[in-house]
Enzyme design. Structure first.
Site, PDB file in Angstrom:
ATOM      1  N   GLY A 526       0.884  -1.046   0.026  1.00 28.94           N
ATOM      2  CA  GLY A 526      -0.040  -0.180  -0.188  1.00 28.94           C
ATOM      3  C   GLY A 526       0.803   1.201  -0.016  1.00 28.94           C
ATOM      4  N   GLY A 528       0.888   5.451   1.594  1.00 27.81           N
ATOM      5  CA  GLY A 528       0.240   6.563   2.380  1.00 27.81           C
ATOM      6  C   GLY A 528       0.803   7.840   1.997  1.00 27.81           C
ATOM      7  N   GLY A 529       0.637   9.003   2.920  1.00 31.44           N
ATOM      8  CA  GLY A 529       1.027  10.255   2.415  1.00 31.44           C
ATOM      9  C   GLY A 529       2.533  10.303   2.249  1.00 31.44           C
ATOM     10  N   PHE A 530       3.229   9.741   3.293  1.00 26.74           N
ATOM     11  CA  PHE A 530       4.733   9.690   3.296  1.00 26.74           C
ATOM     12  C   PHE A 530       5.504   8.755   2.684  1.00 26.74           C
ATOM     13  CE2 PHE A 530       3.517  13.039   5.695  1.00 26.74           C
ATOM     14  CZ  PHE A 530       3.174  12.839   7.208  1.00 26.74           C
ATOM     15  N   GLY A 531       4.840   7.699   1.931  1.00 27.40           N
ATOM     16  CA  GLY A 531       5.705   6.705   1.182  1.00 27.40           C
ATOM     17  C   GLY A 531       4.773   5.488   1.022  1.00 27.40           C
ATOM     18  N   LYS A 547       8.373   0.091   5.785  1.00 26.78           N
ATOM     19  CA  LYS A 547       7.832   1.450   5.457  1.00 26.78           C
ATOM     20  C   LYS A 547       8.686   2.180   4.935  1.00 26.78           C
ATOM     21  CE  LYS A 547       5.466   5.126   7.682  1.00 26.78           C
ATOM     22  NZ  LYS A 547       4.638   5.767   8.988  1.00 26.78           N
ATOM     23  N   ASP A 644      -3.914   9.819  15.269  1.00 25.05           N
ATOM     24  CA  ASP A 644      -4.060   9.424  14.000  1.00 25.05           C
ATOM     25  C   ASP A 644      -4.717   8.233  14.023  1.00 25.05           C
ATOM     26  OD1 ASP A 644      -4.486   9.846  11.411  1.00 25.05           O
ATOM     27  OD2 ASP A 644      -2.361   8.931  10.730  1.00 25.05           O
TER      28      ASP A 644
END
Length: 684
Positions: A526, A528-531, A547, A644
């Site tokens: 998947g 996300g916003g940062f990678g 990640k 979050d």
């Protein structure tokens, strides 16, 4: 006394059982012999309920031969789960499926002169019995007064193992519940393959071809069969294993009756677990066996261990204390004859001991003995005191207790990749000393590392002081570029890729690249916003999730530093576990444990997966999340607010246990602090 006429209750029962059939069937009462008949005049139903249908059927769109069987009611793809007359087909377009005057269910030819199949029970009269097709798929003949089941189809399985059906053996009567394959896709007759529990020695489940074992499913280890490492505690099944003086059996219940699942022994000799996918309108196999080379029974012959994960050597290896019977055959990768004891005359003397072989399916237990009340320590001593004992293992993986001891040759041992049992093999004093010496001796890799490090150190010592000073200055500059102050979050020591934190290992970039196949798209879980997040597998077989911070994501640097320093200090069953990190030039990565069921949102927003979350499982997930939040807010050494928390940040392990993830936006509070200001809007 005048003979009593047939009781109308029996007639009503059968009338209700075919109420959905309409005119396709007729029900007749023959007053001369009190027989109630359901007469079939075509390829139609006899009885149906919300889950299963009982009826006449033919295969390959033909009219003959014809069979009486049970199949799923609501599945468009007809899936037969039981056949009555599998070896006596009806070679006509009509026949009679009836409850005769003796209370037996009988399948007759059209002329009613020949019985092709019968329940073959001993009952006084059909006035005393009723027949019922239950929602489990079980056809039961029931005595009215006592409501006792006299006969049931679940006692005579064909090729399908349904939930609530038994596999096993009645020790008192010798009656056995077992599966048998079809002869072919278009022939439900009894085939060559069967799957049954062998009660000799320590009981085990075996798949046979004819009378010869083809694959040993293994003995029961407390939560699974020893030969099925994939069989873990499931949120779908409630497995019950019984082993007492009355019977030995296994039954799979289901926690959600809306899930249609079964295990099938097909005509090729494969066992496979399937679940019906309403979304795709087809059966999906999620496990099948035997499939691997080492699955074949006794593939490497006696006293060997089949290890197909060691690609550098021949799969067959001798167990500790044994050597090939024929060195010449083994050089040709032919394990014929297996292995024999190196020093048979040295056994049962002082100085003996055991060598542990890990991650294996333990040997054939038909010649083993078991004591389920004995501790593992007592088991080792009992085996040592018995000169004929060649190995021992724990009987229960969950508790580490119970004792299984082998006598004679060790047959059909194999190694698994990531799981399995520990087998303790008996060796003489000489062999034990060699294994002890080898275990204490530094490995070749360690020796190479020591030599290389020493050489590099020598070279560095011979270089000029100026060069050392320059290198030190570069290291300090790099440390400063990576150091930071978390401000309103945390003030740890400076973040330096050159330092190793014992609580948080540093991974080499090449190691992570190799584990993720150079960050292959096939391994991408998947973004996300940062990678992005990638799945990987280390050389030791451990699966990981990586990640990877996007290089152009300046916003994510602070969150990355925060997460690395923060999550390393947290330890809780409902928080995702961090295994380490990697910082190399512009690359910044965090390595987590891999959770195969991904995040909670993949279940909630998927129609087919959402059906798997019954209310009990949903409550367990909510309770797990609450435990994790309580730990963060109250019980951890640091008082932490996640900031979050959302379904995509709740990950699920193989048993759907929740783990809170993504602490990039988390914030630490003082122990006495109850409010604070933030410098920017974050999270959800």
């Amino acid at each position: 006394m005048n003979p009593l006429p047939p009781k109308p209750a029996v007639f009503l029962l059968l009338l209700f059982s075919v109420i959905f059939v309409g005119t396709h069937f007729s029900i007749a009462i023959d007053t001369s012999n009190s027989t109630i008949q359901i007469i079939n005049d075509g390829d139609h139903l006899v009885s149906t309920n919300k889950n299963f249908t009982l009826g006449f059927f033919s295969l390959n769109n033909s009219t003959t031969p014809r069979y009486v069987g049970i199949w799923y009611s609501q599945i468009p793809q007809r899936t037969i789960v039981w056949v009555a007359n599998r070896n006596q087909p009806l070679n006509d377009t009509s026949g009679t499926f009836a409850l005769d005057r003796h209370g037996n269910v009988v399948l007759f030819t059209p002329t009613q002169t020949i019985s092709l199949w019968s329940t073959n029970t001993t009952i006084q009269s059909n006035d005393d019995v009723s027949i019922e097709l239950q929602n489990t798929g079980n056809l039961a003949l029931i005595e009215r007064q006592s409501e006792k089941v006299i006969w049931q189809s679940f006692d005579y399985p064909s090729h399908v193992f349904l939930p609530y059906m038994k596999l096993g053996l009645n020790r008192q009567t010798g009656f056995s519940w077992f599966l048998t394959s079809w002869k072919a896709l278009d022939d439900p007759g009894t085939g060559n393959f069967s799957c049954r529990i062998d009660p000799t020695g320590y009981p085990q489940l075996i798949l046979y071809k004819g009378n010869v074992p083809r694959w040993r499913v293994g003995s029961w280890t407390g939560e699974k069969w020893s030969g099925v490492p994939e069989m873990t505690r499931s949120f779908i099944f409630n497995t019950t294993y019984i082993d007492n003086i009355q019977e030995i059996s296994i039954t799979d219940g289901v926690t959600d009756d809306t899930v249609l699942t079964s295990m099938t022994l097909d005509e090729s000799g494969l066992l496979h677990r399937s679940t019906w996918s309403e979304q795709d309108k087809k059966w999906k196999d999620y496990w099948w066996a035997p499939t691997e080379w080492c699955d074949t029974y006794n593939q490497c012959d006696p006293n060997t261990n089949c290890d197909q994960y060691d690609t550098k050597q021949f799969y067959c290896k001798c167990l500790p204390g044994f050597e090939p019977r024929s060195n010449q055959s083994w050089l040709l990768n032919n394990p014929s004859g297996g292995c024999i004891s190196k020093r048979p005359n040295a056994m049962c003397r002082s100085g003996e001991g055991f060598v542990k072989v890990s991650r294996v399916k333990v040997p054939d237990t038909s010649m083993a003995s078991a004591d389920l009340s004995m501790s593992l320590e007592a088991c080792a001593q009992a085996c040592l005191n018995d000169c004929n004992c060649t190995a021992y293992a724990s009987a229960n993986e969950l508790t580490g207790s119970g004792c299984v001891m082998w006598h004679g040759d060790l047959i059909d041992t194999r190694t698994f990749a990531n799981t399995g049992q520990d087998l303790h093999v008996r060796v003489d004093a000489i062999e034990l000393a060699q294994y002890t010496q080898n275990s204490n001796r530094p490995s070749t890799k360690k020796v190479i590392v020591i030599v290389v490090v020493s050489f590099v150190a020598l070279v560095l010592l011979l270089t000029s002081l100026v060069y050392l000073w320059k290198m030190a200055r570069k290291r300090r500059e790099r440390s400063r570029s990576l150091s930071y102050d978390l401000g309103d979050t945390l003030n740890p020591n400076e973040f330096d890729e050159s330092r190793t934190n014992s609580d948080l290992p540093i991974f080499d970039l090449l190691t992570i690249a190799k584990a993720t196949d150079d960050f292959s798209l096939n391994n991408k879980l998947g973004k996300g916003g940062f990678g992005a997040v990638y799945k990987g597998k280390l050389t030791n077989g451990v699966e990981i999730a990586v990640k990877r911070l996007a290089k152009n994501s300046g916003q994510g640097v602070e969150e990355f530093k925060n997460e690395v320093n923060l999550i390393a200090k947290l330890q809780h069953r409902n928080l995702v576990k961090i295994l380490g990190y990697c910082v190399k030039n512009e690359e910044k990565m965090i390595v987590y444990e891999y959770l195969p069921n991904k995040s909670l949102d993949t279940f909630i927003f998927d129609d087919s997966k959402r059906a798997l979350l019954n209310w009990k499982k949903r409550f367990e997930i909510l309770r797990g999340i609450a435990r994790g939040i309580l730990y963060l807010h109250q019980d951890s050494r640091l008082k932490i607010i996640h900031r979050d928390l959302k379904t995509s940040n709740i990950l699920l392990d193989v048993d759907l246990n929740p783990k809170i993830a993504d602490f990039g936006m988390a914030r630490i509070f003082g122990q006495d602090q109850n409010q604070a200001n933030t410098n920017r809007i974050v999270g959800t």
